[in-house]
Design a protein around this motif. Structure first.
Motif, PDB file in Angstrom:
ATOM      1  N   LEU A   1       0.809  -1.223   0.000  1.00 11.69           N
ATOM      2  CA  LEU A   1       0.000   0.000   0.000  1.00 11.69           C
ATOM      3  C   LEU A   1       0.845   1.278   0.000  1.00 11.69           C
ATOM      4  O   LEU A   1       0.294   2.380  -0.064  1.00 11.69           O
ATOM      5  CB  LEU A   1      -0.939   0.004   1.216  1.00 11.69           C
ATOM      6  CG  LEU A   1      -1.952  -1.145   1.258  1.00 11.69           C
ATOM      7  CD1 LEU A   1      -2.777  -1.073   2.540  1.00 11.69           C
ATOM      8  CD2 LEU A   1      -2.884  -1.100   0.043  1.00 11.69           C
ATOM      9  N   ASN A   2       2.177   1.092   0.064  1.00 13.39           N
ATOM     10  CA  ASN A   2       3.086   2.234   0.106  1.00 13.39           C
ATOM     11  C   ASN A   2       2.754   3.187   1.270  1.00 13.39           C
ATOM     12  O   ASN A   2       2.639   4.400   1.091  1.00 13.39           O
ATOM     13  CB  ASN A   2       3.065   2.973  -1.242  1.00 13.39           C
ATOM     14  CG  ASN A   2       4.292   3.818  -1.441  1.00 13.39           C
ATOM     15  OD1 ASN A   2       5.323   3.589  -0.798  1.00 13.39           O
ATOM     16  ND2 ASN A   2       4.192   4.819  -2.302  1.00 13.39           N
ATOM     17  N   ILE A   3       2.537   2.598   2.429  1.00 12.54           N
ATOM     18  CA  ILE A   3       2.311   3.386   3.646  1.00 12.54           C
ATOM     19  C   ILE A   3       3.266   2.869   4.734  1.00 12.54           C
ATOM     20  O   ILE A   3       3.914   1.834   4.542  1.00 12.54           O
ATOM     21  CB  ILE A   3       0.837   3.312   4.147  1.00 12.54           C
ATOM     22  CG1 ILE A   3       0.407   1.858   4.431  1.00 12.54           C
ATOM     23  CG2 ILE A   3      -0.110   3.972   3.164  1.00 12.54           C
ATOM     24  CD1 ILE A   3      -0.988   1.727   5.020  1.00 12.54           C
ATOM     25  N   LYS A   4       3.336   3.570   5.855  1.00  9.41           N
ATOM     26  CA  LYS A   4       4.255   3.154   6.914  1.00  9.41           C
ATOM     27  C   LYS A   4       3.686   1.962   7.691  1.00  9.41           C
ATOM     28  O   LYS A   4       2.466   1.888   7.889  1.00  9.41           O
ATOM     29  CB  LYS A   4       4.469   4.315   7.887  1.00  9.41           C
ATOM     30  CG  LYS A   4       5.274   5.435   7.280  1.00  9.41           C
ATOM     31  CD  LYS A   4       5.435   6.564   8.268  1.00  9.41           C
ATOM     32  CE  LYS A   4       6.224   7.691   7.621  1.00  9.41           C
ATOM     33  NZ  LYS A   4       6.039   8.965   8.279  1.00  9.41           N
ATOM     34  N   PRO A   5       4.556   1.071   8.169  1.00 10.44           N
ATOM     35  CA  PRO A   5       4.076  -0.052   8.993  1.00 10.44           C
ATOM     36  C   PRO A   5       3.235   0.416  10.189  1.00 10.44           C
ATOM     37  O   PRO A   5       2.251  -0.221  10.545  1.00 10.44           O
ATOM     38  CB  PRO A   5       5.364  -0.743   9.456  1.00 10.44           C
ATOM     39  CG  PRO A   5       6.356  -0.408   8.397  1.00 10.44           C
ATOM     40  CD  PRO A   5       6.005   0.968   7.918  1.00 10.44           C
ATOM     41  N   ALA A   6       3.605   1.571  10.773  1.00  2.67           N
ATOM     42  CA  ALA A   6       2.832   2.083  11.915  1.00  2.67           C
ATOM     43  C   ALA A   6       1.390   2.393  11.496  1.00  2.67           C
ATOM     44  O   ALA A   6       0.456   2.169  12.265  1.00  2.67           O
ATOM     45  CB  ALA A   6       3.501   3.329  12.481  1.00  2.67           C
ATOM     46  N   SER A   7       1.214   2.894  10.293  1.00  2.38           N
ATOM     47  CA  SER A   7      -0.147   3.189   9.798  1.00  2.38           C
ATOM     48  C   SER A   7      -0.932   1.898   9.577  1.00  2.38           C
ATOM     49  O   SER A   7      -2.140   1.849   9.820  1.00  2.38           O
ATOM     50  CB  SER A   7      -0.093   3.959   8.476  1.00  2.38           C
ATOM     51  OG  SER A   7       0.616   5.146   8.642  1.00  2.38           O
ATOM     52  N   VAL A   8      -0.232   0.857   9.113  1.00  2.00           N
ATOM     53  CA  VAL A   8      -0.893  -0.445   8.943  1.00  2.00           C
ATOM     54  C   VAL A   8      -1.438  -0.908  10.294  1.00  2.00           C
ATOM     55  O   VAL A   8      -2.593  -1.324  10.405  1.00  2.00           O
ATOM     56  CB  VAL A   8       0.085  -1.507   8.375  1.00  2.00           C
ATOM     57  CG1 VAL A   8      -0.534  -2.904   8.403  1.00  2.00           C
ATOM     58  CG2 VAL A   8       0.514  -1.142   6.960  1.00  2.00           C
ATOM     59  N   LYS A   9      -0.600  -0.798  11.325  1.00  2.00           N
ATOM     60  CA  LYS A   9      -0.999  -1.285  12.657  1.00  2.00           C
ATOM     61  C   LYS A   9      -2.194  -0.503  13.207  1.00  2.00           C
ATOM     62  O   LYS A   9      -3.124  -1.095  13.756  1.00  2.00           O
ATOM     63  CB  LYS A   9       0.182  -1.168  13.626  1.00  2.00           C
ATOM     64  CG  LYS A   9       1.297  -2.145  13.320  1.00  2.00           C
ATOM     65  CD  LYS A   9       2.427  -1.964  14.310  1.00  2.00           C
ATOM     66  CE  LYS A   9       3.615  -2.818  13.954  1.00  2.00           C
ATOM     67  NZ  LYS A   9       4.690  -2.708  14.931  1.00  2.00           N
ATOM     68  N   VAL A  10      -2.141   0.807  13.051  1.00  2.00           N
ATOM     69  CA  VAL A  10      -3.234   1.654  13.571  1.00  2.00           C
ATOM     70  C   VAL A  10      -4.543   1.318  12.849  1.00  2.00           C
ATOM     71  O   VAL A  10      -5.587   1.096  13.476  1.00  2.00           O
ATOM     72  CB  VAL A  10      -2.879   3.156  13.407  1.00  2.00           C
ATOM     73  CG1 VAL A  10      -4.099   4.032  13.637  1.00  2.00           C
ATOM     74  CG2 VAL A  10      -1.770   3.546  14.377  1.00  2.00           C
ATOM     75  N   ARG A  11      -4.484   1.258  11.531  1.00  2.00           N
ATOM     76  CA  ARG A  11      -5.716   0.999  10.762  1.00  2.00           C
ATOM     77  C   ARG A  11      -6.244  -0.407  11.018  1.00  2.00           C
ATOM     78  O   ARG A  11      -7.448  -0.625  11.109  1.00  2.00           O
ATOM     79  CB  ARG A  11      -5.450   1.181   9.258  1.00  2.00           C
ATOM     80  CG  ARG A  11      -5.191   2.623   8.892  1.00  2.00           C
ATOM     81  CD  ARG A  11      -4.921   2.787   7.408  1.00  2.00           C
ATOM     82  NE  ARG A  11      -4.259   4.048   7.148  1.00  2.00           N
ATOM     83  CZ  ARG A  11      -3.918   4.493   5.953  1.00  2.00           C
ATOM     84  NH1 ARG A  11      -4.176   3.764   4.888  1.00  2.00           N
ATOM     85  NH2 ARG A  11      -3.315   5.647   5.803  1.00  2.00           N
ATOM     86  N   LEU A  12      -5.330  -1.362  11.143  1.00  2.00           N
ATOM     87  CA  LEU A  12      -5.753  -2.745  11.372  1.00  2.00           C
ATOM     88  C   LEU A  12      -6.484  -2.878  12.706  1.00  2.00           C
ATOM     89  O   LEU A  12      -7.536  -3.511  12.788  1.00  2.00           O
ATOM     90  CB  LEU A  12      -4.537  -3.675  11.339  1.00  2.00           C
ATOM     91  CG  LEU A  12      -4.839  -5.157  11.576  1.00  2.00           C
ATOM     92  CD1 LEU A  12      -5.710  -5.729  10.456  1.00  2.00           C
ATOM     93  CD2 LEU A  12      -3.551  -5.969  11.685  1.00  2.00           C
TER      94      LEU A  12
END
Lengths: 81, 204
Positions: free
Chosen positions: B174-185
């Motif tokens: 998704l070309n986003i930061k891993p931290a953003s993945v964690k928050v959204r998940l």
């Protein structure tokens, strides 16, 4: 989320980390802190277990077969572009 | 002179097939299609509201893969690259439709405030064996709940919890930061958890 023994702030701070805990993405110290908290706080434990079950259900939802019409479209795309 | 670091390349189960296609055996592309068509179609069903959109997304994705395969540099696995193209096709398709307007999901929305509403024992749907709980009706219900998630949360949840990519891979796709993945998940999971609770407590 609990009535006694520990403060609500502890529940809230751990609540934010429950997914990372389920995904083994936290350091050992935080994992131990969560494990310890779960032994004391049934409501946080319910929250964790229902979240865990939510993930398990997502991982196991049924998959659909691919429609014949799409199969045909893809075949034509490769062999008869 | 400063040495330029070599680009890291990876090799996976698709490398041989892709090398053969790129060296001229174009008909082998259908083997690649056959391998991933069902997975991609199901990914499309989770991401698009209409079956027709899911079908078009699969075709668009394979067309783009066919077009750009010679430029694939093995810097990620082929599967990750494929899902990057598919995710992008889903997002473009959604922007043309009026389905699921974008909105933020706040973590605060899921913090139980009123103790009366917080269960103090594990509900059966979380304690019984999975195979006893999960049936076709529940699968359909989860599918609908996933579709009701705002897209930026839905795509993370589908990649992580349905397709099984890890945090790093999802971030790359998704070309986003891993931290953003964690928050959204985490927010997407909490959203679904509430939907499941509603289903088991009220809707059935």
């Amino acid at each position: 989320m609990t009535d006694k023994k520990h403060d609500h702030q502890k529940c809230l701070s751990l609540f934010k980390k429950l997914s990372e805990y389920l995904d083994n993405e936290l350091d050992d110290k935080t994992c131990e802190e969560i494990r310890h908290h779960m032994e004391e706080c049934i409501r946080c434990k319910v929250c964790l277990e229902t979240l865990k079950r939510t993930v398990e259900l997502c991982r196991n939802i049924k998959t659909a077969g691919i429609p014949d019409s799409l199969k045909e479209r893809l075949k034509l795309m490769v062999y008869d572009p | 002179m400063k040495k330029i670091p070599e680009r890291k390349t990876i090799s996976d189960e698709d490398t041989e097939l892709i090398t053969a296609i790129n060296s001229g055996q174009k008909s082998l592309f259908y083997d690649l299609v056959k391998k991933y068509e069902q997975k991609l179609y199901n990914f499309g069903l989770r991401m698009c509201n209409e079956k027709r959109d899911a079908e078009d997304m699969v075709q668009d994705t394979f067309l783009n893969v066919y077009r750009y395969l010679s430029e694939f540099r093995y810097e990620a696995s082929f599967k990750n690259w494929l899902y990057r193209i598919a995710s992008s096709a889903c997002i473009k398709r959604r922007r043309r439709s009026k389905f699921a307007p974008e909105k933020e999901i706040s973590l605060e929305d899921f913090i139980p405030e009123n103790k009366e509403n917080i269960p103090d024992s594990l509900p059966p749907w979380a304690s019984e064996p999975l195979e006893k709980v999960l049936n076709a009706e529940l699968s359909d219900n989860i599918q609908k709940s996933i579709l009701s998630l705002p897209e930026k949360y839905r795509i993370v949840l589908v990649l992580r919890d349905v397709e099984g990519f890890d945090t790093e891979e999802t971030a790359q796709i998704l070309n986003i930061k891993p931290a953003s993945v964690k928050v959204r998940l985490h927010r997407a999971r909490l959203f679904l958890k509430e939907k499941l609770r509603d289903y088991f407590e009220h809707d059935r």
